[in-house]
Design a protein around this motif. Structure first.
Motif, PDB file in Angstrom:
ATOM      1  N   MET A   1       0.802  -1.199   0.000  1.00  0.00           N
ATOM      2  CA  MET A   1       0.000   0.000   0.000  1.00  0.00           C
ATOM      3  C   MET A   1       0.848   1.268   0.000  1.00  0.00           C
ATOM      4  N   ALA A   2       2.154   1.136  -0.174  1.00  0.00           N
ATOM      5  CA  ALA A   2       3.004   2.320  -0.195  1.00  0.00           C
ATOM      6  C   ALA A   2       2.645   3.251  -1.337  1.00  0.00           C
ATOM      7  N   SER A   3       2.188   2.692  -2.474  1.00  0.00           N
ATOM      8  CA  SER A   3       1.823   3.538  -3.604  1.00  0.00           C
ATOM      9  C   SER A   3       0.635   4.427  -3.256  1.00  0.00           C
ATOM     10  N   GLN A   4      -0.172   4.009  -2.261  1.00  0.00           N
ATOM     11  CA  GLN A   4      -1.310   4.801  -1.835  1.00  0.00           C
ATOM     12  C   GLN A   4      -0.862   6.136  -1.234  1.00  0.00           C
ATOM     13  N   GLN A   5       0.350   6.191  -0.717  1.00  0.00           N
ATOM     14  CA  GLN A   5       0.816   7.395  -0.043  1.00  0.00           C
ATOM     15  C   GLN A   5       1.590   8.333  -0.959  1.00  0.00           C
ATOM     16  N   ILE A   6       1.881   7.902  -2.168  1.00  0.00           N
ATOM     17  CA  ILE A   6       2.624   8.733  -3.108  1.00  0.00           C
ATOM     18  C   ILE A   6       1.766   9.913  -3.541  1.00  0.00           C
ATOM     19  N   LYS A   7       2.380  11.071  -3.574  1.00  0.00           N
ATOM     20  CA  LYS A   7       1.708  12.277  -4.057  1.00  0.00           C
ATOM     21  C   LYS A   7       2.580  12.903  -5.130  1.00  0.00           C
ATOM     22  N   TRP A   8       1.946  13.238  -6.243  1.00  0.00           N
ATOM     23  CA  TRP A   8       2.639  13.881  -7.353  1.00  0.00           C
ATOM     24  C   TRP A   8       2.406  15.383  -7.295  1.00  0.00           C
ATOM     25  N   VAL A   9       3.426  16.128  -7.617  1.00  0.00           N
ATOM     26  CA  VAL A   9       3.338  17.583  -7.684  1.00  0.00           C
ATOM     27  C   VAL A   9       3.537  17.975  -9.146  1.00  0.00           C
ATOM     28  N   ILE A  10       2.546  18.667  -9.691  1.00  0.00           N
ATOM     29  CA  ILE A  10       2.616  19.157 -11.063  1.00  0.00           C
ATOM     30  C   ILE A  10       2.789  20.665 -10.980  1.00  0.00           C
ATOM     31  N   GLU A  11       3.916  21.141 -11.462  1.00  0.00           N
ATOM     32  CA  GLU A  11       4.231  22.566 -11.382  1.00  0.00           C
ATOM     33  C   GLU A  11       3.594  23.347 -12.524  1.00  0.00           C
ATOM     34  N   ASP A  82       1.030  16.246 -21.913  1.00  0.00           N
ATOM     35  CA  ASP A  82       0.806  16.934 -23.186  1.00  0.00           C
ATOM     36  C   ASP A  82       1.325  18.368 -23.174  1.00  0.00           C
ATOM     37  N   ASN A  83       1.282  19.010 -22.007  1.00  0.00           N
ATOM     38  CA  ASN A  83       1.744  20.391 -21.879  1.00  0.00           C
ATOM     39  C   ASN A  83       3.176  20.495 -21.378  1.00  0.00           C
ATOM     40  N   LYS A  84       3.821  19.338 -21.256  1.00  0.00           N
ATOM     41  CA  LYS A  84       5.230  19.260 -20.848  1.00  0.00           C
ATOM     42  C   LYS A  84       5.485  19.992 -19.529  1.00  0.00           C
ATOM     43  N   LEU A  85       4.594  19.747 -18.558  1.00  0.00           N
ATOM     44  CA  LEU A  85       4.742  20.360 -17.244  1.00  0.00           C
ATOM     45  C   LEU A  85       5.683  19.526 -16.385  1.00  0.00           C
ATOM     46  N   ARG A  86       6.371  20.177 -15.490  1.00  0.00           N
ATOM     47  CA  ARG A  86       7.255  19.467 -14.561  1.00  0.00           C
ATOM     48  C   ARG A  86       6.404  18.689 -13.559  1.00  0.00           C
ATOM     49  N   VAL A  87       6.724  17.413 -13.417  1.00  0.00           N
ATOM     50  CA  VAL A  87       6.015  16.536 -12.482  1.00  0.00           C
ATOM     51  C   VAL A  87       7.072  15.812 -11.643  1.00  0.00           C
ATOM     52  N   HIS A  88       6.869  15.818 -10.347  1.00  0.00           N
ATOM     53  CA  HIS A  88       7.786  15.101  -9.454  1.00  0.00           C
ATOM     54  C   HIS A  88       7.047  14.601  -8.244  1.00  0.00           C
TER      55      HIS A  88
END
Length: 91
Positions: A1-11, A82-88
């Motif tokens: 369930m570790a993937s449940q805690q992952i959060k992505w930030v889209i700048e 599609d908009n080539k946004l930074r994601v981390h």
């Protein structure tokens, strides 16, 4: 369930460093994924919310949103790609 805690930030910044326009895209997407409460106010989802990271407006998307709303998750991630946004991943 570790993937449940992952959060992505889209700048709000493209991979090449340019600012993304329109500047209100984060509020628009957050609003689409939110709901109106009994108080007649918009409440953002716990899984999709605007946030600030190092002074930059960002959209936080929890990985568990993929299970809750697969179409919504895919829409957001495709929009970022599609908009080539930074994601981390959120630190």
């Amino acid at each position: 369930m570790a993937s449940q805690q992952i959060k992505w930030v889209i700048e709000s910044v493209r991979e090449d460093g340019r600012q993304f326009r329109p500047s209100d895209w984060i509020e628009r997407i957050s609003g689409l994924m939110g709901r109106f409460g009994r108080d007649h106010r918009l409440h953002y989802s716990d899984e999709v919310q605007p946030c600030m990271v190092n002074g930059t407006k960002c959209l936080m998307v929890a990985e568990k949103f993929r299970e809750i709303n697969p179409d919504g998750y895919n829409y957001i991630m495709a929009f970022a790609r599609d908009n080539k946004l930074r994601v981390h991943e959120k630190p």
